[in-house]
Design an enzyme around this catalytic site. Sequence first.
Site, PDB file in Angstrom:
ATOM      1  CE1 TYR A 131      34.606   1.561   2.392  1.00  0.00           C
ATOM      2  CE2 TYR A 131      35.263  -0.721   1.646  1.00  0.00           C
ATOM      3  CZ  TYR A 131      34.269   0.085   2.399  1.00  0.00           C
ATOM      4  OH  TYR A 131      33.414  -0.082   3.289  1.00  0.00           O
ATOM      5  CE1 TYR A 157      32.697  -0.190   7.859  1.00  0.00           C
ATOM      6  CE2 TYR A 157      32.072  -2.637   7.772  1.00  0.00           C
ATOM      7  CZ  TYR A 157      32.302  -1.369   7.211  1.00  0.00           C
ATOM      8  OH  TYR A 157      31.604  -1.254   5.807  1.00  0.00           O
ATOM      9  CG  ASP A 217      27.491  -5.921  13.507  1.00  0.00           C
ATOM     10  OD1 ASP A 217      27.578  -7.097  12.751  1.00  0.00           O
ATOM     11  OD2 ASP A 217      27.730  -5.010  12.783  1.00  0.00           O
ATOM     12  CE  LYS A 240      31.983  -9.044   6.756  1.00  0.00           C
ATOM     13  NZ  LYS A 240      32.145  -8.542   5.320  1.00  0.00           N
TER      14      LYS A 240
END
Length: 428
Positions: free
Chosen positions: A18, A146, A247, A276
């Site tokens: 980003y 997200y 998710d 993660k």
Amino acid sequence: MDIDQVLAIDRAHAWHPYTSTRDRDPVYPVRSAQGCRLCLMDGRELIDGMSSWWCAIHGYNHPVLNQAVRDQLGSMAHVMFGGLTHEPAARLVRHLVDLTPEPLQHVFLCDSGSVAVEVAIKMALQFWQAQGRHGRHRLMTVRGGYHGDTFHAMSVCDPGSGMHRLWGAALPQQVFAPVPAGRFGEPWEPRHIAAFAGLIARHRDELAAVILEPIVQGAGGMRFYSADYLREVRALCDHHGVLLIADEIATGFGRTGTLFACDQAGISPDIMTVGKALTGGYLTLAAAIVSEQVADGIAAGDPGTFMHGPTFMANPLACAAANASIELLCAGDWRGAVARIEAALTDGLAPCRGMPGVADVRVLGAIGVVELEAPVPMRAIQARFVDLGVWVRPFGRLIYLMPPYVIDPADLAALCLAVVQVVRERGW
């Protein structure tokens, strides 16, 4: 290399997430990491409040995880998973089946969180194709979410956020319900689910699945919504015959105070994605865990196989790290650790309430959020946190903490004090 050499090469060639290659954000070279501390090349130490984007739940350089990777390296670093298998993968899929809700019986191991979301979406689409329901090709989700940076994952991220709106015209067009109404722990009202209920009823014949982040919307806004909302979503999916994808990449393995955020609502999805914290932050690995119904439905149709296969699927090193991380988590008092973090974040961030420019302060499990009324000046605020000896990386209007579970009370208090000080200064 010395610090100047590292920075020079980084400036010339490394492209960070980003960021621009022209107007570059400052970076801070790390020499090593131990426990909850990042040791910079210039000699400074920073208390880590991010768990390296939420994955290093046991901290850094943990002897148990280190040994697991060393032991695995002595036998094999990698073999293909097509036509072969190995003990680390077998142990891991057994762990994941044992830990997740009963209907989830099949585990597809893949490379990263975004890829796990792509896999889950492909499974849902292929399931309906196998049933001859080719019109069921769209997804429904909620705004404020997200799910990753790959293309189908982007299509179910909030369409108005700065993260992915650039790609809007190129993405599949999905169905978006409003941001979930009803905050976590607050009284539930049926009107909170009314808009969602209307949309799923209207689009039921074209929906392959609903996908959402259970309880906590992460990088889309760090919102905590009602467990009753999630229960109602499950019931509506059942009523309309739509699959549910949960998710859990950011929320899995204890972050919200339950092992998985779905446990807060007592529901099971048809497909769950994890990543993660799966390997404790050691190696990239993720998984889609699937119900018998979905797996059998795919197997019953043409071509009878699921059409996906990453090169590094079930990498033995990553699986060994994941097994060690899961076993370490389950053997310890992770519930007590997360509860202590929750209490400390609640007390430590409380002084931000009522400060000028603060819109909200909220805590759930090992997640603490200070939401501001205006976006933070990223570069200035990042440098200020480093000056204060902590690693906190805000985004948008959010300053948040998601520390490793092993953080000690003094370091956690220091993180909270730094957030309070930075919010109070408001000058940056």
